[in-house]
Design an enzyme around this catalytic site. Structure first.
Site, PDB file in Angstrom:
ATOM      1  N   GLU A 113      38.522 -14.920  -0.116  1.00 29.77           N
ATOM      2  CA  GLU A 113      39.820 -14.250  -0.146  1.00 29.77           C
ATOM      3  C   GLU A 113      40.459 -14.190   1.236  1.00 29.77           C
ATOM      4  O   GLU A 113      41.689 -14.275   1.366  1.00 29.77           O
ATOM      5  CB  GLU A 113      39.655 -12.849  -0.727  1.00 29.77           C
ATOM      6  CG  GLU A 113      39.345 -12.877  -2.224  1.00 29.77           C
ATOM      7  CD  GLU A 113      39.047 -11.511  -2.797  1.00 29.77           C
ATOM      8  OE1 GLU A 113      39.731 -11.110  -3.753  1.00 29.77           O
ATOM      9  OE2 GLU A 113      38.120 -10.848  -2.286  1.00 29.77           O
ATOM     10  N   GLU A 133      32.163 -12.855  -7.827  1.00 21.80           N
ATOM     11  CA  GLU A 133      32.074 -11.427  -8.113  1.00 21.80           C
ATOM     12  C   GLU A 133      31.660 -11.128  -9.546  1.00 21.80           C
ATOM     13  O   GLU A 133      31.018 -10.114  -9.820  1.00 21.80           O
ATOM     14  CB  GLU A 133      33.419 -10.747  -7.816  1.00 21.80           C
ATOM     15  CG  GLU A 133      33.757 -10.607  -6.338  1.00 21.80           C
ATOM     16  CD  GLU A 133      34.536 -11.785  -5.801  1.00 21.80           C
ATOM     17  OE1 GLU A 133      35.145 -11.644  -4.729  1.00 21.80           O
ATOM     18  OE2 GLU A 133      34.529 -12.861  -6.455  1.00 21.80           O
TER      19      GLU A 133
END
Length: 211
Positions: A113, A133
């Protein structure tokens, strides 16, 4: 400022370099490190002698191998929604000066990210990218669901996010996640080459083109 988890280097060519320096945990980014990245970017952005920023990780094994897993497991829903990483990456995107991610090794979870919030991504051939995740029963919490889809298309983004797959540098280049793939020994050289080319353009044009 005395940083504990990053290094900030200012070069004569007008390049500011932020190096995430937590090699014992593959440069995993905890809340303190996110705050230091924010402060490091702000300090470089305020320096009129510096026109561009490069973010990288120490060593050759990891750019940033995600967030601190132990801390993630301790979060509740409210903690996730107010995660500091979201605000740091929003600030990063709003920074006036272009930012290049020089990706050496793993860029997973929050590390991926962080790459997505940069303007240009250069990967070494040993780089690995992913939003794993889902394997921890959570979702990318720092804008990955939005930025990844914008960059590579919603279909590919959903597949990476829903499967938690990790891809190599060549695949990342093929789908448009990175701009260039180079040998590990050439990573910083290539990043600085592009940085210098950008710096040769007018400062106002750089600022407006980024925004």
């Amino acid at each position: 400022m005395n940083y504990q988890n990053i290094q900030v280097t200012l070069e004569e060519e007008g390049i500011g370099i932020i190096t995430i320096n937590r090699p014992k945990v593959r440069n995993a980014i905890d809340p303190d490190t996110w705050e230091e990245i924010r402060e490091g970017v702000k300090s470089i952005n305020d320096d009129k002698k510096i026109g561009i920023i490069i973010i990288t990780g120490s060593g050759d094994k990891a750019f940033a191998a995600g967030s601190d897993i132990s801390q993630i497991k301790e979060r509740d829903l409210l903690d996730g929604l107010k995660a500091v990483s979201q605000f740091v990456l929003t600030d990063l995107e709003a920074t006036e000066k272009p930012i290049i991610a020089a990706v050496n090794g793993f860029a997973l979870g929050g590390g991926c990210e962080l790459c997505l919030a940069c303007d240009i991504r250069i990967a070494s051939k040993n780089a690995k990218f992913g939003q794993p995740e889902v394997n921890l029963a959570i979702i990318p919490g720092a804008g990955g669901t939005q930025r990844l889809a914008t960059l590579i298309g919603i279909g590919r983004a959903k597949e990476l996010i829903l499967t938690g797959d990790i891809i190599d540098a060549d695949e990342a280049y093929r789908i448009g996640l990175v701009n260039h793939v180079v040998e590990p020994s050439e990573l910083m050289e290539k990043s600085k080459e592009i940085a210098k080319k950008i710096l040769s353009k007018g400062p106002m044009a750089r600022r407006l083109a980024k925004i």
